[in-house]
Design a protein around this motif. Structure first.
Motif, PDB file in Angstrom:
ATOM      1  N   ALA A 147     -35.894 -11.184 -21.818  1.00 47.73           N
ATOM      2  CA  ALA A 147     -35.257 -10.313 -22.813  1.00 47.73           C
ATOM      3  C   ALA A 147     -35.449  -8.846 -22.435  1.00 47.73           C
ATOM      4  N   GLN A 148     -36.632  -8.503 -21.937  1.00 47.06           N
ATOM      5  CA  GLN A 148     -36.875  -7.130 -21.498  1.00 47.06           C
ATOM      6  C   GLN A 148     -36.021  -6.781 -20.288  1.00 47.06           C
ATOM      7  N   THR A 149     -35.841  -7.750 -19.394  1.00 51.63           N
ATOM      8  CA  THR A 149     -34.978  -7.530 -18.231  1.00 51.63           C
ATOM      9  C   THR A 149     -33.546  -7.278 -18.673  1.00 51.63           C
ATOM     10  N   ALA A 150     -33.079  -8.076 -19.628  1.00 55.93           N
ATOM     11  CA  ALA A 150     -31.713  -7.915 -20.131  1.00 55.93           C
ATOM     12  C   ALA A 150     -31.527  -6.558 -20.791  1.00 55.93           C
ATOM     13  N   GLU A 181     -41.395 -17.971 -26.021  1.00 52.64           N
ATOM     14  CA  GLU A 181     -40.222 -18.734 -25.596  1.00 52.64           C
ATOM     15  C   GLU A 181     -39.042 -18.438 -26.523  1.00 52.64           C
ATOM     16  N   LEU A 182     -37.854 -18.365 -25.929  1.00 55.69           N
ATOM     17  CA  LEU A 182     -36.632 -18.085 -26.692  1.00 55.69           C
ATOM     18  C   LEU A 182     -35.627 -19.215 -26.504  1.00 55.69           C
ATOM     19  N   SER A 183     -34.845 -19.479 -27.547  1.00 60.58           N
ATOM     20  CA  SER A 183     -33.750 -20.443 -27.425  1.00 60.58           C
ATOM     21  C   SER A 183     -32.510 -19.775 -26.859  1.00 60.58           C
ATOM     22  N   THR A 184     -32.197 -18.597 -27.377  1.00 63.13           N
ATOM     23  CA  THR A 184     -31.051 -17.836 -26.895  1.00 63.13           C
ATOM     24  C   THR A 184     -31.362 -16.339 -26.989  1.00 63.13           C
ATOM     25  N   MET A 185     -30.510 -15.550 -26.373  1.00 62.60           N
ATOM     26  CA  MET A 185     -30.550 -14.102 -26.538  1.00 62.60           C
ATOM     27  C   MET A 185     -29.154 -13.604 -26.890  1.00 62.60           C
ATOM     28  N   ILE A 186     -29.081 -12.718 -27.861  1.00 67.09           N
ATOM     29  CA  ILE A 186     -27.815 -12.103 -28.258  1.00 67.09           C
ATOM     30  C   ILE A 186     -27.820 -10.682 -27.716  1.00 67.09           C
ATOM     31  N   VAL A 187     -26.921 -10.410 -26.788  1.00 62.86           N
ATOM     32  CA  VAL A 187     -26.879  -9.112 -26.114  1.00 62.86           C
ATOM     33  C   VAL A 187     -25.638  -8.350 -26.573  1.00 62.86           C
ATOM     34  N   THR A 188     -25.833  -7.117 -27.034  1.00 63.30           N
ATOM     35  CA  THR A 188     -24.720  -6.284 -27.483  1.00 63.30           C
ATOM     36  C   THR A 188     -24.431  -5.200 -26.450  1.00 63.30           C
ATOM     37  N   VAL A 189     -23.151  -5.079 -26.087  1.00 68.29           N
ATOM     38  CA  VAL A 189     -22.708  -4.099 -25.086  1.00 68.29           C
ATOM     39  C   VAL A 189     -22.142  -2.888 -25.821  1.00 68.29           C
ATOM     40  N   GLY A 218     -31.341 -28.936 -21.791  1.00 68.38           N
ATOM     41  CA  GLY A 218     -31.441 -28.891 -20.338  1.00 68.38           C
ATOM     42  C   GLY A 218     -31.886 -27.525 -19.881  1.00 68.38           C
ATOM     43  N   GLY A 219     -32.338 -27.426 -18.648  1.00 66.10           N
ATOM     44  CA  GLY A 219     -32.754 -26.145 -18.115  1.00 66.10           C
ATOM     45  C   GLY A 219     -34.125 -25.730 -18.589  1.00 66.10           C
ATOM     46  N   GLU A 220     -34.564 -24.569 -18.107  1.00 68.17           N
ATOM     47  CA  GLU A 220     -35.855 -24.028 -18.507  1.00 68.17           C
ATOM     48  C   GLU A 220     -35.655 -23.005 -19.625  1.00 68.17           C
ATOM     49  N   PRO A 221     -36.578 -22.942 -20.590  1.00 68.15           N
ATOM     50  CA  PRO A 221     -36.402 -22.028 -21.713  1.00 68.15           C
ATOM     51  C   PRO A 221     -36.427 -20.567 -21.276  1.00 68.15           C
ATOM     52  N   LEU A 222     -35.751 -19.746 -22.057  1.00 69.85           N
ATOM     53  CA  LEU A 222     -35.783 -18.306 -21.822  1.00 69.85           C
ATOM     54  C   LEU A 222     -37.121 -17.741 -22.296  1.00 69.85           C
ATOM     55  N   THR A 223     -37.454 -16.555 -21.814  1.00 70.19           N
ATOM     56  CA  THR A 223     -38.735 -15.949 -22.164  1.00 70.19           C
ATOM     57  C   THR A 223     -38.533 -14.518 -22.659  1.00 70.19           C
ATOM     58  N   SER A 224     -39.557 -13.981 -23.295  1.00 68.84           N
ATOM     59  CA  SER A 224     -39.526 -12.604 -23.767  1.00 68.84           C
ATOM     60  C   SER A 224     -39.401 -11.631 -22.602  1.00 68.84           C
ATOM     61  N   ALA A 225     -39.960 -11.991 -21.448  1.00 74.12           N
ATOM     62  CA  ALA A 225     -39.849 -11.137 -20.262  1.00 74.12           C
ATOM     63  C   ALA A 225     -38.394 -11.013 -19.828  1.00 74.12           C
ATOM     64  N   VAL A 249     -26.141  -2.077 -21.982  1.00 80.21           N
ATOM     65  CA  VAL A 249     -26.676  -2.950 -23.021  1.00 80.21           C
ATOM     66  C   VAL A 249     -27.345  -2.088 -24.087  1.00 80.21           C
ATOM     67  N   THR A 250     -26.917  -2.259 -25.334  1.00 81.26           N
ATOM     68  CA  THR A 250     -27.469  -1.446 -26.428  1.00 81.26           C
ATOM     69  C   THR A 250     -28.571  -2.166 -27.195  1.00 81.26           C
ATOM     70  N   SER A 251     -28.530  -3.496 -27.226  1.00 84.44           N
ATOM     71  CA  SER A 251     -29.590  -4.227 -27.924  1.00 84.44           C
ATOM     72  C   SER A 251     -29.663  -5.660 -27.416  1.00 84.44           C
ATOM     73  N   VAL A 252     -30.867  -6.223 -27.490  1.00 83.43           N
ATOM     74  CA  VAL A 252     -31.092  -7.623 -27.135  1.00 83.43           C
ATOM     75  C   VAL A 252     -31.898  -8.255 -28.270  1.00 83.43           C
ATOM     76  N   VAL A 253     -31.351  -9.295 -28.872  1.00 84.82           N
ATOM     77  CA  VAL A 253     -32.019  -9.987 -29.977  1.00 84.82           C
ATOM     78  C   VAL A 253     -32.347 -11.405 -29.538  1.00 84.82           C
ATOM     79  N   GLY A 254     -33.624 -11.735 -29.502  1.00 84.65           N
ATOM     80  CA  GLY A 254     -34.040 -13.090 -29.146  1.00 84.65           C
ATOM     81  C   GLY A 254     -34.039 -13.998 -30.357  1.00 84.65           C
ATOM     82  N   THR A 255     -33.764 -15.288 -30.149  1.00 80.23           N
ATOM     83  CA  THR A 255     -33.806 -16.272 -31.237  1.00 80.23           C
ATOM     84  C   THR A 255     -34.634 -17.473 -30.809  1.00 80.23           C
TER      85      THR A 255
END
Length: 483
Positions: free
Chosen positions: A79-82, A257-265, A70-77, A88-94
């Motif tokens: 990820a840059q916003t995040a 397109e990304l399925s998820t993003m893993i964000v480390t604080v 459901g919903g619209e897929p995440l994007t690389s853009a 936020v120390t790192s963002v890993v897209g999957t």
């Protein structure tokens, strides 16, 4: 005779009493040391959990939780916003892929169950030459087959299902939860942000397909080379492949397109505020932000309770040892009034006599500490396990009362809002947290023992000072006149 020699001799003047005092002190000191060991072990586990999962946030497409997607897929853009959000120390897209084994001699594929990607996202399906290392079995067929479909005058039996091979394109050497991959052989993929036909394969999947480092296989008719093997700790977790993020996006024909993003604080204290800021930056209608493995906070909370209990017990046992020393030394001072009077009459100073009693108490404590350390070495593990088991049992009951739907969600393939490829085999309602509660190992280290014994000696000195000061009140003339 020196003060030290006289103190040691006095400590063994009555051997039966000395043995009894040492035995009582050994129990108190042993309990104190065991509690200190448990406290240190639990504290180390809490730090480990906070460092590994406590600072991880997971971003999914808004409305994308669950197995229907459901919903619209995440994007690389995005990820840059995040990545630009404070703390936020790192963002890993999957990018999730679902690999179906191509049937020999035909372009059709084996019928698969409806498994989603990380975070419950519906994964793109592509073919591969690999054979899944896990059979669907009774549970897989029961969960994914609808049995028979009735039509007019006939019934259609659903084909036997087979588990898919989970594949994830990822932008760093971590798994789909943000935890570092345990590579057991070979190397990683190097630049995880570059398109390169290399892959890391789980050990179970590699064994099933007779693959080693340097072997090749195909995904969507493209040849990939095995760069390394990893161990996820479970058979299902090892039925997986990791490729670079651009490669997965190309295979799924969804560039950017990304399925998820893993964000480390950057710290545990900033997780909640960063989660709010991240949700605001991405938009609540575009993304759902959840704390990665949020259920592990239950484990951390329970372990914190055990840590506090063990600290209080350590202080209580330490105070008990001090009280024992105090009572024994008061008794000895009263018992040796005549001896003290004679010493003072021949010119001994109060300081010298007091030091004699302090050293005598330290001799008793030293003997008790040796036996207590041995007791702690054998008992600390059992005491820590008993504390943790008791506390985790209470926490589990509370959790089940608050959210009985967790177990049902696990039976359908994952924890609520968590999704994933697997089916509810990660520890029941805790989703793995309960195993963490029982995975604390209480090992007696020299440093912890030294710190504990130093604290015991400090308390012993304090306990011996009071009776030592009583010696100053003894007047030689009164003692000798009484005799």
């Amino acid at each position: 005779m020196s003060v030290l020699a006289r103190s040691v001799g006095n400590a063994f003047r009555n051997k039966i009493r000395t043995a009894a005092v040492v035995a009582v002190l050994a129990v108190a000191i042993g309990l104190a040391l065991a509690m200190l060991v448990a406290n240190q072990a639990v504290g180390a586990k809490v730090q480990e959990l906070n460092a590994s999962v406590g600072t991880t946030l997971t971003v999914n497409p808004a409305g994308g939780q669950g197995f229907e997607g459901g919903g619209e897929p995440l994007t690389s853009a995005q990820a840059q916003t995040a990545a630009g959000v404070a703390n936020v120390t790192s963002v890993v897209g999957t990018k999730a892929l679902r690999l179906q084994t191509a049937t020999t001699g035909t372009t059709s594929t084996t019928q698969q169950g409806g498994f989603g990607g990380p975070g419950g996202q519906q994964a793109a399906t592509v073919t591969t030459s690999l054979t899944a290392a896990v059979d669907a079995g009774t549970l897989g067929n029961r969960n994914n087959a609808s049995g028979t479909t009735g039509t007019t005058g006939s019934t259609t039996t659903q084909p036997v299902r087979a588990l898919p091979i989970t594949a994830t394109g990822i932008g760093a050497e971590v798994d789909s939860t943000g935890k570092a991959l345990d590579i057991t052989s070979g190397t990683g993929l190097g630049d995880y942000t570059a398109a390169e036909a290399k892959a890391i394969i789980g050990t179970t999947l590699a064994e099933k397909n007779n693959l080693t480092v340097g072997s090749t296989f195909t995904i969507q008719d493209k040849t990939f080379t095995v760069a390394g093997l990893f161990d996820a700790g479970t058979t299902f977790g090892n039925n997986a492949v990791y490729v670079t993020l651009p490669e997965a996006q190309t295979l799924a024909e969804t560039p950017g397109e990304l399925s998820t993003m893993i964000v480390t604080v950057n710290s545990m204290e900033n997780v909640d505020s960063t989660k709010t800021a991240l949700q605001s930056a991405l938009g609540s209608d575009k993304a759902d932000v959840t704390q990665g493995q949020r259920n592990l906070q239950t484990a951390v909370s329970s372990l914190d309770s055990v840590k506090n209990i063990s600290l209080v017990a350590f202080i209580a046992a330490l105070a008990t040892a001090g009280l024992i020393i105090l009572l024994i030394m008061v008794m000895l001072v009263r018992e040796r009034r005549r001896e003290i009077g004679v010493l003072k009459a021949i010119g001994a100073r109060n300081r010298t006599i007091g030091l004699q009693f302090v050293l005598e108490s330290l001799v008793l404590v030293a003997l008790g500490s040796v036996v207590g350390a041995a007791i702690a070495s054998f008992a600390s593990g059992g005491i820590a396990s008993a504390l943790i088991s008791s506390n985790s049992g209470t926490t589990a009951a509370t959790t089940n009362q608050r959210g009985g739907g967790l177990a049902g969600a696990a039976a359908n393939g994952g924890v609520p809002g968590g999704g994933g490829f697997g089916g509810g085999g990660q520890g029941g309602p805790f989703g793995g947290a309960n195993q963490l509660l029982t995975s604390v190992t209480a090992s007696v280290s020299p440093g912890v023992l030294a710190a504990g014994i130093a604290a015991v000696f400090a308390v012993a000195v304090i306990g011996a000072l009071v009776p030592a000061l009583l010696t100053a009140r003894i007047r030689p003339i009164e003692v000798l006149r009484g005799e």
